[in-house]
Scaffold this active site. Sequence first.
Site, PDB file in Angstrom:
ATOM      1  N   VAL A  64      43.213  36.712  39.605  1.00  0.00           N
ATOM      2  CA  VAL A  64      42.604  37.889  40.226  1.00  0.00           C
ATOM      3  C   VAL A  64      41.081  37.830  40.106  1.00  0.00           C
ATOM      4  CG1 VAL A  64      42.469  40.423  40.224  1.00  0.00           C
ATOM      5  CG2 VAL A  64      44.671  39.300  39.853  1.00  0.00           C
ATOM      6  N   CYS A  65      40.576  37.400  38.974  1.00  0.00           N
ATOM      7  CA  CYS A  65      39.123  37.292  38.777  1.00  0.00           C
ATOM      8  C   CYS A  65      38.525  36.260  39.731  1.00  0.00           C
ATOM      9  CB  CYS A  65      38.806  36.919  37.330  1.00  0.00           C
ATOM     10  SG  CYS A  65      39.393  38.124  36.128  1.00  0.00           S
ATOM     11  N   ASP A  66      39.224  35.161  39.905  1.00  0.00           N
ATOM     12  CA  ASP A  66      38.819  34.113  40.837  1.00  0.00           C
ATOM     13  C   ASP A  66      38.728  34.705  42.250  1.00  0.00           C
ATOM     14  OD1 ASP A  66      39.227  30.753  41.273  1.00  0.00           O
ATOM     15  OD2 ASP A  66      39.698  32.042  42.972  1.00  0.00           O
TER      16      ASP A  66
END
Length: 173
Positions: A64-66
């Site tokens: 999700v951060c990516d």
Amino acid sequence: MTQERTGVAAFKGNPITLIGPELKAGDPAPAFTLSKNLLEQSTLADYAGKIKLISVVPSLDTGVCDAQTRRFNEAASELGEDVVVLTISADLPFAQARWCGAAGVDRVVTLSDYRDNSFGKAYGVLIKEFVIDMRAIFVIDREDTLRYVEYLPEMAEHPNYDAAIEAVKGLLG
């Protein structure tokens, strides 16, 4: 004494504790000092006069951060020179640089809260149990006032990208 907020966020359904205040649109943006690399630091004042979209992620090395960082990297090219997009995590600065190079992310500025978690504490996103920052979005206007704030109730969820980008565009007009 540092404020602790419980019952407001979770990681995969398990409650976590956030340290720091819950900021709201209209509040003055707290000052911060973050690491650009192991020798250089960056502060809120470094971006004076710009609209700041701050994307806070727990770690760039997660799915999700990516996706979040890539999405805001794309948006950065459309928002123009009056806007700076900052991605903040507790990842070490050289890990951030490695990730950006591998991902081809070149329009966002990555800053690290690893040194003392001062950003996390000031913006109310430091996760007590993991000592990393919780996913959140902040849009700060040219006068350093918060204009958009999104705290995610679940760490594994995506933020509302469109709402954050529209908040920035609303400040450009």
